[in-house]
Design an enzyme around this catalytic site. Sequence first.
Site, PDB file in Angstrom:
ATOM      1  N   HIS A 144      80.044 -73.830 -34.022  1.00  0.00           N
ATOM      2  CA  HIS A 144      81.527 -74.247 -34.728  1.00  0.00           C
ATOM      3  C   HIS A 144      82.234 -75.481 -34.757  1.00  0.00           C
ATOM      4  O   HIS A 144      82.447 -75.605 -35.548  1.00  0.00           O
ATOM      5  CB  HIS A 144      82.470 -72.739 -33.930  1.00  0.00           C
ATOM      6  CG  HIS A 144      82.302 -71.333 -34.637  1.00  0.00           C
ATOM      7  ND1 HIS A 144      81.088 -70.808 -34.572  1.00  0.00           N
ATOM      8  CD2 HIS A 144      83.113 -70.747 -35.210  1.00  0.00           C
ATOM      9  CE1 HIS A 144      81.319 -69.810 -35.120  1.00  0.00           C
ATOM     10  NE2 HIS A 144      81.991 -69.948 -35.460  1.00  0.00           N
ATOM     11  N   HIS A 193      83.687 -71.047 -25.060  1.00  0.00           N
ATOM     12  CA  HIS A 193      83.034 -72.446 -25.191  1.00  0.00           C
ATOM     13  C   HIS A 193      83.796 -73.337 -24.624  1.00  0.00           C
ATOM     14  O   HIS A 193      85.496 -73.003 -24.198  1.00  0.00           O
ATOM     15  CB  HIS A 193      82.929 -73.006 -26.555  1.00  0.00           C
ATOM     16  CG  HIS A 193      81.972 -72.958 -27.919  1.00  0.00           C
ATOM     17  ND1 HIS A 193      80.493 -73.121 -26.805  1.00  0.00           N
ATOM     18  CD2 HIS A 193      81.939 -72.429 -28.654  1.00  0.00           C
ATOM     19  CE1 HIS A 193      79.516 -73.248 -27.902  1.00  0.00           C
ATOM     20  NE2 HIS A 193      80.640 -72.523 -29.294  1.00  0.00           N
TER      21      HIS A 193
END
Length: 239
Positions: A144, A193
């Site tokens: 992302h 993440h």
Amino acid sequence: MLRSAYKKIIAAFALFTVELILVWALFIASIVIFLYLSSEIRAGDEVGMDEAAFQFAQDISSPGFTRFIEFITFFASRQFLTPAALLLLCYFLFVRKHKWYSLRVPVVALGSSTLNVVMKFFFDRDRPAAPLVEASGLSFPSGHSMVAASFYGLIIYIVWKHVQSPVLRYILTALLVVFILLIGFSRIYLRVHYATDVTAGFAAGFLWVVIGLWVLRRLEKLSKKELNQAVLEEPTENS
């Protein structure tokens, strides 16, 4: 009048120099940051910023803020960026009819996604435990964050090249930078993440968009040079 024109030239040159220095500084910093983080991950070392970032996200969490973060992270998802890239591609193909800009879109968007998959398999880092949303695949670097930095970085490039008003140009650029940072933070907040994944993703995404734009710009100049040379060498009817 001549003095006024001279001042404008000097001001434009100074601004160009500052922009060039800033881009080069960010480019070099991105290389250094990515190399450092990747070496730490390959060595299996823990990075203090990861836990600190998770703790900060936990401290500011709330149901309302979580919904906002889920909304933000959507804008770097495949479900959004695929149609967005296609629309931008169609705009430059059929509306603006600028073939080189239409090439920039797939090179930046598709190229960054492909490169991210390759790097994920190379570094082979597992995702954080107990994510707030479902996420699959590997962790380093953040896809992302990398795609956001490259795709919205391309939008910043387009804004910088084509928005005439300096004030509007700076405002749009600042908003896009904040948006990119929010997307990166959303991945940490949702615990899909680590902060190191996000930071490395930003660095890799910025490197990709700069390299991709530079290569395409060189090819565009070479193409125009060869076309002009062909026109000059074309024999006329009287020759």
